[in-house]
Design a protein around this motif. Structure first.
Motif, PDB file in Angstrom:
ATOM      1  N   GLY A   1       0.842  -1.206   0.000  1.00 38.24           N
ATOM      2  CA  GLY A   1       0.000   0.000   0.000  1.00 38.24           C
ATOM      3  C   GLY A   1       0.863   1.237   0.000  1.00 38.24           C
ATOM      4  N   THR A   2       0.493   2.193  -0.834  1.00 32.45           N
ATOM      5  CA  THR A   2       1.344   3.393  -0.961  1.00 32.45           C
ATOM      6  C   THR A   2       1.414   4.190   0.344  1.00 32.45           C
ATOM      7  OG1 THR A   2      -0.567   4.553  -1.888  1.00 32.45           O
ATOM      8  CG2 THR A   2       0.996   3.639  -3.454  1.00 32.45           C
ATOM      9  N   GLU A   3       0.398   4.048   1.203  1.00 32.29           N
ATOM     10  CA  GLU A   3       0.445   4.795   2.473  1.00 32.29           C
ATOM     11  C   GLU A   3       1.527   4.258   3.408  1.00 32.29           C
ATOM     12  OE1 GLU A   3      -3.427   4.775   4.250  1.00 32.29           O
ATOM     13  OE2 GLU A   3      -4.292   5.951   2.621  1.00 32.29           O
ATOM     14  N   ASN A   4       1.955   3.051   3.153  1.00 34.32           N
ATOM     15  CA  ASN A   4       3.017   2.475   3.978  1.00 34.32           C
ATOM     16  C   ASN A   4       4.404   2.675   3.380  1.00 34.32           C
ATOM     17  OD1 ASN A   4       1.321   1.494   6.098  1.00 34.32           O
ATOM     18  ND2 ASN A   4       0.523   0.041   4.575  1.00 34.32           N
TER      19      ASN A   4
ATOM     20  N   GLU B   1      -8.850  -0.077  -2.547  1.00 32.44           N
ATOM     21  CA  GLU B   1      -8.120   0.528  -1.426  1.00 32.44           C
ATOM     22  C   GLU B   1      -6.810  -0.192  -1.124  1.00 32.44           C
ATOM     23  OE1 GLU B   1     -11.023  -0.872  -1.546  1.00 32.44           O
ATOM     24  OE2 GLU B   1     -11.595  -1.951   0.299  1.00 32.44           O
ATOM     25  N   VAL B   2      -6.627  -1.396  -1.677  1.00 31.82           N
ATOM     26  CA  VAL B   2      -5.355  -2.108  -1.467  1.00 31.82           C
ATOM     27  C   VAL B   2      -4.196  -1.309  -2.048  1.00 31.82           C
ATOM     28  CG1 VAL B   2      -4.029  -4.173  -2.110  1.00 31.82           C
ATOM     29  CG2 VAL B   2      -6.385  -4.405  -1.293  1.00 31.82           C
ATOM     30  N   LYS B   3      -4.472  -0.572  -3.106  1.00 38.14           N
ATOM     31  CA  LYS B   3      -3.414   0.242  -3.726  1.00 38.14           C
ATOM     32  C   LYS B   3      -2.790   1.185  -2.698  1.00 38.14           C
ATOM     33  CE  LYS B   3      -2.702   3.522  -7.549  1.00 38.14           C
ATOM     34  NZ  LYS B   3      -3.316   4.213  -8.713  1.00 38.14           N
ATOM     35  N   THR B   4      -3.600   1.810  -1.890  1.00 41.09           N
ATOM     36  CA  THR B   4      -3.057   2.751  -0.908  1.00 41.09           C
ATOM     37  C   THR B   4      -2.823   2.125   0.466  1.00 41.09           C
ATOM     38  OG1 THR B   4      -5.339   3.448  -0.535  1.00 41.09           O
ATOM     39  CG2 THR B   4      -3.996   4.852  -1.954  1.00 41.09           C
ATOM     40  N   LYS B   5      -3.702   1.188   0.857  1.00 40.74           N
ATOM     41  CA  LYS B   5      -3.618   0.680   2.232  1.00 40.74           C
ATOM     42  C   LYS B   5      -2.954  -0.688   2.354  1.00 40.74           C
ATOM     43  CE  LYS B   5      -7.500   3.419   3.859  1.00 40.74           C
ATOM     44  NZ  LYS B   5      -6.566   4.474   4.312  1.00 40.74           N
ATOM     45  N   GLY B   6      -2.731  -1.324   1.227  1.00 33.95           N
ATOM     46  CA  GLY B   6      -2.089  -2.637   1.287  1.00 33.95           C
ATOM     47  C   GLY B   6      -3.099  -3.749   1.490  1.00 33.95           C
ATOM     48  N   MET B   7      -2.602  -4.969   1.497  1.00 29.68           N
ATOM     49  CA  MET B   7      -3.469  -6.135   1.592  1.00 29.68           C
ATOM     50  C   MET B   7      -4.232  -6.179   2.913  1.00 29.68           C
ATOM     51  SD  MET B   7      -3.533  -7.936  -1.173  1.00 29.68           S
ATOM     52  CE  MET B   7      -3.710  -9.717  -1.043  1.00 29.68           C
TER      53      MET B   7
ATOM     54  N   MET C   1       0.543   6.595 -11.125  1.00 25.51           N
ATOM     55  CA  MET C   1       1.129   7.321  -9.996  1.00 25.51           C
ATOM     56  C   MET C   1       1.347   8.778 -10.378  1.00 25.51           C
ATOM     57  SD  MET C   1       1.507   5.188  -7.451  1.00 25.51           S
ATOM     58  CE  MET C   1       1.121   3.432  -7.396  1.00 25.51           C
TER      59      MET C   1
END
Lengths: 519, 519
Positions: A229-232, B195-201, B355
């Protein structure tokens, strides 16, 4: 579909390939008696290519003959992009080849400065022609014995140059720096949380990655793709020259840990895309060691400087990295694509990616199957990117690469010194650039007296795009521009082209002044 | 380092490039007066390549001249793989080129059957030579106007052939089928859990993927790389012909849901690697629709059959897929690499991967920037894989591809009919193969009377590797083998080479008998 008519017009214009007029694809090898037309066709193609090469190095040739998408789509005098059901004659195929080059961009032209990859290396080109003729695949020694060994030896040499003891470690050539960087994140994760391979990200705590706010966007793409995730992915602040501030890294590591997250990976960029900045690797390595994080150095653009005794100090500390991305297709002038991911720990690339597909990697082959590289890769089939690079290295020697790098950096110093006090030019940051990136604004006379403020910013923001558009229309030269952070559009000049000289730099500056004077 | 001595021996042996004896890399363009040596050097290289091509199609030439890794590493009569500090003369570079081909494998030879990608297409080759000469990058229209449009038109044509209304949708050429398949998993995840794109799995529940137990290992690699974990990729049972059993899919979907997991993605293989089996797409599509899952069709190998009116029914239902992998570099004979990922929904590829890097994709360019493709990709730089394919399509027409496909399938039917009742041959599965894959055991006379059992299995397992080793030592032909499931090593014959004829099939069978007779 009007190719028949078009063909007729073109037949008259074509000089040499008269004999291919009634010859079609089916007449070529493997057809019976196909040898003669095949050789004739290929030599006609080579004539087109060698003419193109000759003209590319001739400064009186334009860099490009610009057309808008709709113009090319509508068809240019017999150049029809549409695919049809019926075959075209080989004569028309030659016309298509000529036109495809005609409406393209001469990236090898001495005045093409638009990308990090520029130039047309003749030996590299020959290597690429051979590679296509061999048309094989890197996954096994079985079908690419010579290329697999060349890759192994070249990667070892690169690791020696990085400074890893005895050149030990591992690595692989990948289809570009973005994929190489993606590998680095995957390997780092595997190092600390190997169970993610089988159980997924759910098996790991919240993992945090760090990279410069000015680093290449591929690190962000990797964080999205790989499930972080890009936020991480935490972006690090940079100084006025675009280098990561190590104290900011440490503060953000501590902050992440306090939140219960697990920092695992730091990317230090050696040569940022816009400023050409080198992050302070040694200071970042200290922090990585202190907190047990993987250190990756993205040297896609700056890695080439390792070949230069004069400039390699800019990557001091790179030998402390766990992995390094290094694209010979950028600063070293190797034709596209040629990117390496190098890893200090042996075996981890294999561990991370292997799936042991029985139909490809049979253990009972008659040769030493440790040379089969396919299972290290996230790819299955893998293009042969090594040969052109290996051949260039043979032809230039290590010293040849060094001379090329030094020359490009000398040229950028020349440019910097030429414009730093020149009227109408303003540097984006102070001091001599670390790499060949020279970032500057051109201020047209109409803006020169204007006080700094929103109105000036707004107008200045439009200057570079306008000049660039005129430049492309006139086809004389090409250079990139972009905004960055709070800075409005500025030119980013980069030099990696062996054909560029001081006169080309002079030309670029005069051309910008000519085109921008009345804006 | 003894290259100096080596060079001297070779000077005597070289026939033509005498004039390049004292000429070095630095004498080539962009050097002053570099044009003449450049043209001479390139033409010498072309002579080497055209000789190689001529011989490749000549059946009296060996497919390979096998050497073990240690032999090549020790150096073969002046062929030294080691890189040195000092440059070599261009004459030596030509020797290196000749030797690199000499010790390689002729993948275009009419008797090379080892991989899914075989053959040497002359027009495709010319296209690749031109591509290397143009040496540009697919990320923007700005620097690859012609190629970007060719890619767009060709992808649309491929989507039309798949059967999506008006060829609508999206797609991109990627560096191989494994990466194309990886794209499909990423896009599916983005569709259901953006939301996985920003927050991850961590932002998603436990996601489950499905694929055949006989599918390509790239689906497994993708599940590991993207953070799903290989345990969350459920393998589906197949019938005796290697096709997924739809009922097994439905049962496993229900089971996963009962556990509280979320099934999101099914890969149906159109042409498995070993058996060449086509999963029943329509029945799988029904289940995907019923449970709201993404349907991907991996047609890396079998996608080419869509070009054939006779054989495309094997992919019936492909038009219901959400995404399709299709590698023209396999069955369609396009030189490596050429793989497409095609997506039915427009915009999702961009949404998943973009991006918005300001330095590359400036919105204020003078042309329609929707043609800039870079931000759809997980790569940044992207090799031009389209031109050779486009040029082949022009030269052959759609009908030319159809003829090629039909001919290859006819040849495999010929092989199947030839050996299905032949003494000493045993088919791995019954019935005519769906693709060109013909899987069989050769049973040497010494095993023919033996009762089935562990001893026979053990001995039979060693037969194919032994024959293959002898085949490679003698260099006469090449065909792959592997075990699968409980089946011991068997040969997998595949035909994608336009140069192969019935006589080559006959030769292969006789060669297997000759080499294996006394085992």
């Amino acid at each position: 579909m009007g190719p028949l008519v078009i063909k007729k017009t073109h037949k008259v214009q074509c000089r040499s390939p008269r004999l291919l007029l009634f010859i079609y694809f089916v007449d070529l090898l493997p057809a019976k008696n196909g040898e003669e037309p095949t050789m004739q066709f290929l030599l006609e193609v080579v004539e087109i290519l060698t003419n193109y090469i000759r003209k590319t190095f001739d400064r009186s040739t334009k860099v490009l003959d610009f057309h808008h998408p709709h113009q090319l789509l509508e068809g240019m005098e017999g150049f029809n992009l549409e695919l049809s059901d019926q075959p075209e004659s080989l004569e028309q195929i030659l016309v298509d080849c000529r036109d495809s080059l005609k409406y393209g961009v001469r990236t090898g032209h001495p005045r093409f400065f638009n990308q990090l990859s520029t130039g047309l290396d003749i030996v590299g080109l020959a290597g690429e022609w051979l590679t296509s003729t061999a048309n094989t695949n890197m996954f096994t020694y079985e079908i690419a014995p010579v290329f697999v060994l060349m890759e192994q030896l070249t990667l070892k040499k690169m690791r020696e140059i990085i400074g890893w003891p005895d050149g030990e470690g591992d690595g692989i050539f990948s289809p570009g720096g973005a994929i190489s960087n993606m590998y680095s994140v995957m390997i780092a994760r595997y190092k600390f949380f190997p169970e993610v391979k089988t159980k997924g990200m759910a098996a790991a705590p919240r993992l945090i990655l760090f990279t410069s706010e000015l680093s290449h966007y591929s690190i962000k793409k990797a964080s999205a793709a790989l499930g972080f995730g890009t936020e991480n992915l935490i972006l690090l602040n940079t100084d006025e020259r675009g280098r990561v501030i190590p104290a900011d890294l440490e503060a953000k590591v501590i902050e992440a840990k306090q939140k219960g997250y697990v920092p695992i990976y730091v990317n230090a960029t050696a040569g940022t895309t816009v400023y050409g900045a080198f992050d302070p690797i040694n200071e970042i390595a200290d922090i990585c060691e202190k907190y047990g994080m993987w250190l990756h150095v993205d040297g896609a653009w700056g890695g080439g400087l390792l070949m230069s005794r004069k400039h390699r100090h800019k990557l001091n500390g790179v030998e402390r990295a766990n992995s390094v991305t290094w694209n010979p297709h950028k600063m070293m002038g190797v034709p596209l694509q040629c990117s390496a991911i190098l890893v200090r720990e042996r075996g981890i690339l294999q561990g991370c990616n292997s799936m042991c597909a029985g139909y490809l990697f049979q253990p009972d082959k008659q040769y030493d199957v440790t040379y089969d590289t396919g299972d290290k890769a996230i790819q299955c089939g893998r293009h042969v990117d090594i040969f052109k690079f290996w051949l260039m290295w043979k032809a230039k020697g290590t010293v040849g690469f060094e001379q090329h790098i030094d020359k490009c950096l000398d040229l950028s110093a020349y440019l910097y010194n030429k414009i730093k006090h020149r009227e109408g030019f303003e540097m984006v940051f102070n001091g001599e650039p670390q790499h060949t990136n020279v970032c500057f604004w051109y201020i047209p006379p109409s803006l020169r007296g204007m006080p700094d403020g929103e109105e000036r910013r707004k107008r200045l923001h439009k200057v570079a795009p306008k000049i660039k558009a005129m430049m492309m229309e006139s086809g004389t030269t090409m250079v990139g521009y972009q905004p960055q952070g709070d800075k409005v559009n500025f030119f980013r000049m980069v030099i990696s082209n062996a054909a560029a000289t001081r006169s080309d730099i002079d030309f670029l500056i005069e051309e910008i002044e000519r085109l921008g004077h009345d804006l």
